[in-house]
Design an enzyme around this catalytic site. Structure first.
Site, PDB file in Angstrom:
ATOM      1  N   GLU A 119      30.500 -16.835  83.440  1.00 53.60           N
ATOM      2  CA  GLU A 119      31.816 -16.211  83.522  1.00 53.60           C
ATOM      3  C   GLU A 119      31.865 -15.195  84.668  1.00 53.60           C
ATOM      4  O   GLU A 119      32.884 -15.065  85.358  1.00 53.60           O
ATOM      5  CB  GLU A 119      32.146 -15.508  82.201  1.00 53.60           C
ATOM      6  CG  GLU A 119      32.154 -16.434  80.963  1.00 53.60           C
ATOM      7  CD  GLU A 119      30.805 -16.518  80.272  1.00 53.60           C
ATOM      8  OE1 GLU A 119      29.764 -16.486  80.961  1.00 53.60           O
ATOM      9  OE2 GLU A 119      30.789 -16.636  79.033  1.00 53.60           O
ATOM     10  N   SER A 159      30.314 -19.317  73.936  1.00 52.33           N
ATOM     11  CA  SER A 159      30.879 -18.033  73.490  1.00 52.33           C
ATOM     12  C   SER A 159      30.358 -16.890  74.366  1.00 52.33           C
ATOM     13  O   SER A 159      29.157 -16.738  74.553  1.00 52.33           O
ATOM     14  CB  SER A 159      30.457 -17.836  72.029  1.00 52.33           C
ATOM     15  OG  SER A 159      31.049 -16.695  71.477  1.00 52.33           O
ATOM     16  N   ASP A 202      17.928 -14.491  79.022  1.00 49.91           N
ATOM     17  CA  ASP A 202      19.330 -14.448  79.451  1.00 49.91           C
ATOM     18  C   ASP A 202      20.215 -13.632  78.535  1.00 49.91           C
ATOM     19  O   ASP A 202      21.255 -13.115  78.958  1.00 49.91           O
ATOM     20  CB  ASP A 202      19.871 -15.882  79.568  1.00 49.91           C
ATOM     21  CG  ASP A 202      21.086 -15.955  80.479  1.00 49.91           C
ATOM     22  OD1 ASP A 202      20.996 -15.472  81.622  1.00 49.91           O
ATOM     23  OD2 ASP A 202      22.137 -16.467  80.045  1.00 49.91           O
ATOM     24  N   CYS A 218      29.932 -10.495  79.620  1.00 54.60           N
ATOM     25  CA  CYS A 218      31.067 -11.313  80.063  1.00 54.60           C
ATOM     26  C   CYS A 218      32.333 -10.940  79.288  1.00 54.60           C
ATOM     27  O   CYS A 218      33.430 -10.930  79.858  1.00 54.60           O
ATOM     28  CB  CYS A 218      30.726 -12.786  79.906  1.00 54.60           C
ATOM     29  SG  CYS A 218      29.286 -13.239  80.919  1.00 54.60           S
ATOM     30  N   CYS A 241      28.954 -13.555  75.975  1.00 54.14           N
ATOM     31  CA  CYS A 241      28.101 -12.421  75.591  1.00 54.14           C
ATOM     32  C   CYS A 241      28.842 -11.107  75.820  1.00 54.14           C
ATOM     33  O   CYS A 241      29.962 -11.078  76.342  1.00 54.14           O
ATOM     34  CB  CYS A 241      26.813 -12.431  76.416  1.00 54.14           C
ATOM     35  SG  CYS A 241      27.039 -11.749  78.085  1.00 54.14           S
ATOM     36  N   ASN A 272      25.884 -20.213  85.422  1.00 55.92           N
ATOM     37  CA  ASN A 272      24.793 -19.245  85.316  1.00 55.92           C
ATOM     38  C   ASN A 272      23.812 -19.423  86.482  1.00 55.92           C
ATOM     39  O   ASN A 272      23.413 -20.536  86.795  1.00 55.92           O
ATOM     40  CB  ASN A 272      24.093 -19.458  83.967  1.00 55.92           C
ATOM     41  CG  ASN A 272      23.065 -18.386  83.686  1.00 55.92           C
ATOM     42  OD1 ASN A 272      22.121 -18.189  84.441  1.00 55.92           O
ATOM     43  ND2 ASN A 272      23.252 -17.671  82.586  1.00 55.92           N
TER      44      ASN A 272
END
Lengths: 152, 152
Positions: free
Chosen positions: B59, B84, B149, B89, B86, B46
């Protein structure tokens, strides 16, 4: 604050100008602008060719150029795109809670409009002949590049 | 070619190393790697803080760093992510037809796993304690940054 009909035309024209700028750079002719309170806060176009990018679709480029915004701003934005948004761009719209999307056309490519609606996003289809013409010509001339852009 | 169990651990550790690199830069501790035929072809973390980016989730950064790939490559890739994925992504995973995703954990944040499964993506949950600890500490220390985010 929702844009008026005259504003819709103006902002879609701005997205189309982005698409045309991309085409002039040898790129994929898709453009987008993000509007908040009657003002464009981010504009962009597909940069696959120009930057060798796999993620800078027009809508992503516009989001990136809008910079880091608080959730309250995104929720009151309208995103304009010359072409129906793909899964990635639709996912970004869902992530940030953008509630209104104006789609130039979905004749040449149908994105994830059903999924967006199921997530509460209002979609307005312009069915703009100039947007269709831009994409049809590009898809005919550069089918391999177009397929790459949509993962086919 | 699907990775073996030993490879899964190795590649998840590489994603975690990316998350830790992001944290060391003052960023959000989420990392990702993309694996094709037993080899990492893209890695990332990120970059919201580091680049002022609204779209460089881990990702997305890994996808961008993998460069432009043909559809046949993406379809045979496994994407590893410490958290996990979002909607954005997940949308990128769907766009490119990546069929296997290994998720470090989904205790601190549950992304779009149901949607991914509905689109034919196989998800393997590692439930990795180190990934959970990284996120829990970050979410406790920087709740406003974490909310930004994920568009909250």
């Amino acid at each position: 604050m929702q844009p008026t009909d005259a504003q819709h035309l103006e902002f879609l024209a701005a997205a189309r100008a982005e698409a045309e700028a991309g085409l002039a750079e040898g790129g994929i002719p898709i453009g987008s602008v993000i509007v908040h309170e009657g003002r464009i806060i981010g504009r962009g176009h597909n940069r696959r060719v120009q930057r060798g990018s796999a993620i800078l679709h027009a809508e992503m480029d516009a989001l990136e150029n809008a910079g880091r915004q608080p959730a309250a701003v995104y929720r009151d934005c309208t995103l304009y795109t010359t072409l129906s948004p793909c899964a990635m761009c639709s996912g970004a719209i869902v992530l940030y809670g953008i509630r209104r999307v104006v789609v130039g056309e979905h004749r040449s490519f149908m994105g994830e409009e059903d999924w967006l609606r199921s997530r509460g996003v209002a979609i307005r289809l312009a069915d703009d002949a100039a947007c269709v013409a831009l994409m049809n010509r590009f898809m005919r001339e550069r089918p391999e590049l177009w397929n790459e852009d949509i993962g086919r």
